[in-house]
Design a protein around this motif. Structure first.
Motif, PDB file in Angstrom:
ATOM      1  N   GLU A  35      -2.613   8.551   6.771  1.00  0.00           N
ATOM      2  CA  GLU A  35      -2.497   7.668   5.613  1.00  0.00           C
ATOM      3  C   GLU A  35      -1.029   7.328   5.443  1.00  0.00           C
ATOM      4  O   GLU A  35      -0.162   8.205   5.562  1.00  0.00           O
ATOM      5  CB  GLU A  35      -3.028   8.362   4.363  1.00  0.00           C
ATOM      6  N   SER A  36      -0.740   6.029   5.202  1.00  0.00           N
ATOM      7  CA  SER A  36       0.635   5.561   5.078  1.00  0.00           C
ATOM      8  C   SER A  36       1.433   6.005   6.309  1.00  0.00           C
ATOM      9  O   SER A  36       0.938   5.937   7.437  1.00  0.00           O
ATOM     10  CB  SER A  36       1.253   6.066   3.776  1.00  0.00           C
ATOM     11  N   LYS A  66      -1.829   1.787   3.389  1.00  0.00           N
ATOM     12  CA  LYS A  66      -1.108   1.741   2.110  1.00  0.00           C
ATOM     13  C   LYS A  66      -0.013   0.674   2.146  1.00  0.00           C
ATOM     14  O   LYS A  66       0.924   0.721   1.349  1.00  0.00           O
ATOM     15  CB  LYS A  66      -0.477   3.112   1.819  1.00  0.00           C
ATOM     16  N   GLU A 103      -7.472  -1.229  -0.640  1.00  0.00           N
ATOM     17  CA  GLU A 103      -6.598  -1.398  -1.789  1.00  0.00           C
ATOM     18  C   GLU A 103      -6.502  -2.881  -2.123  1.00  0.00           C
ATOM     19  O   GLU A 103      -6.500  -3.741  -1.239  1.00  0.00           O
ATOM     20  CB  GLU A 103      -5.217  -0.804  -1.508  1.00  0.00           C
ATOM     21  N   GLN A 106      -3.782  -5.623  -0.521  1.00  0.00           N
ATOM     22  CA  GLN A 106      -3.613  -5.828   0.912  1.00  0.00           C
ATOM     23  C   GLN A 106      -3.934  -7.269   1.297  1.00  0.00           C
ATOM     24  O   GLN A 106      -4.795  -7.908   0.689  1.00  0.00           O
ATOM     25  CB  GLN A 106      -4.485  -4.838   1.688  1.00  0.00           C
TER      26      GLN A 106
END
Length: 314
Positions: A35-36, A66, A103, A106
């Motif tokens: 993630e990220s 993210k 999210e 995006q």
């Protein structure tokens, strides 16, 4: 086409046992890795190993994006995803690597930038989102950059347990769907459950059975599974690192774990050569471990309790 149940797991499903994976009745799993650019799932290997021990036949991996609308951040996250997944698993060219885009900030261009990095690295690309988020993306623009589309839309309320037979009267009306995630609580296990909609969805879990649309990069040398010379796996078997080749003197079962009750992968005929990276004592036998694609391993006995070999080593 044959429809199959596929589950996806993250760190909060790390307590699932081999028996749990069997009870879920799935055939394949998608495992969250990153993630990220600052988080890696510490339980990813455990989840793959336990699912494989339960008889699962294919794996894919996903990254939780993210990056918002930043193309440069999307590229950085894609590179992080690839590097961390390679560090954990022996990835074959064409492995399915999926972007989880859920999210609200995006953008289409950032999604495409992420997918292009993954594809140029020699992997199949997947795009996941929720149906209610589709209006923020240009799916037609993304389509040429993705090999696999995974869409979430739950007929039942979030958290309500669902069985393995989703009601297709509620199938989300969208183009290109390969896999429909229809529940976040399959059989009450708090695990996301999806069902395959196309043959493409199943072929992509086996890199050798699906076409890579871009030229694959050269396969890197496999990295050691661990820097330790000895370690204990999830089945409680203590392993010692050792590389070699074993030639079978007779037919021997190749299994998903180093026990005689572990699920069968295949029965290898006499004369087969198996490259191995470790050995262990388990259940009165000496076992060796065979590295396989997507971070999986096969296990077979090579000696009896008296040290008598069932073949030759080199």
């Amino acid at each position: 086409m044959t429809r199959e149940i596929i589950v996806d797991v993250a760190s909060y499903q790390s307590d699932l046992t081999v028996a749990d994976y069997k009870s879920l009745g799935a055939t394949k799993a998608i495992v969250k890795v990153t993630e990220s650019t600052n988080y890696t799932n510490p339980y990813a290997n455990r989840e793959v190993n336990r699912a494989a021990e339960a008889g699962y036949t294919g794996f894919a991996f996903y990254h939780f994006g993210k990056f918002g609308g930043s193309v440069s951040q999307a590229v950085a996250e894609a590179n992080y995803f690839i590097a961390q997944t390679k560090a954990k698993f022996n990835l074959a060219p064409g492995t399915l690597m999926i972007l989880d885009a859920e999210e609200t900030n995006q953008t289409t261009d950032a999604v495409i930038a992420f997918l292009d990095v993954v594809r140029k690295a020699g992997f199949h690309t997947g795009f996941y989102t929720y149906k209610y988020l589709l209006p923020q993306f240009n799916l037609e623009a993304i389509k040429p950059h993705m090999d696999f589309f995974w869409l979430a839309d739950y007929p039942l309320a979030n958290g309500a347990a669902a069985d393995r037979n989703p009601d297709f009267n509620y199938f989300p009306s969208a183009n290109y769907v390969d896999l429909w995630q229809y529940t976040d609580n399959l059989l009450g296990y708090k695990v996301d459950g999806s069902i395959s909609v196309t043959d493409n969805a199943l072929k992509l879990f086996n890199p050798s059975g699906a076409k890579v649309e871009s030229k694959p990069v050269a396969t890197p040398a496999p990295k050691p599974v661990t820097s330790q010379t000895t370690w204990t796996d999830d089945l409680g078997v203590k392993w010692t690192a050792e590389k070699g080749t074993f030639t079978l003197g007779s037919a021997i079962n190749l299994r998903w774990g180093a026990t005689t009750t572990s699920s069968l992968i295949a029965t290898l005929p006499a004369g087969s050569e198996v490259n191995y990276d470790a050995w262990a004592k388990s259940g009165g036998y000496i076992w060796i471990r065979q590295p396989r694609g997507n971070g999986q391993f096969g296990y077979l006995v090579c000696r009896d309790s008296n040290g008598q070999a069932f073949g030759t080593f080199k």
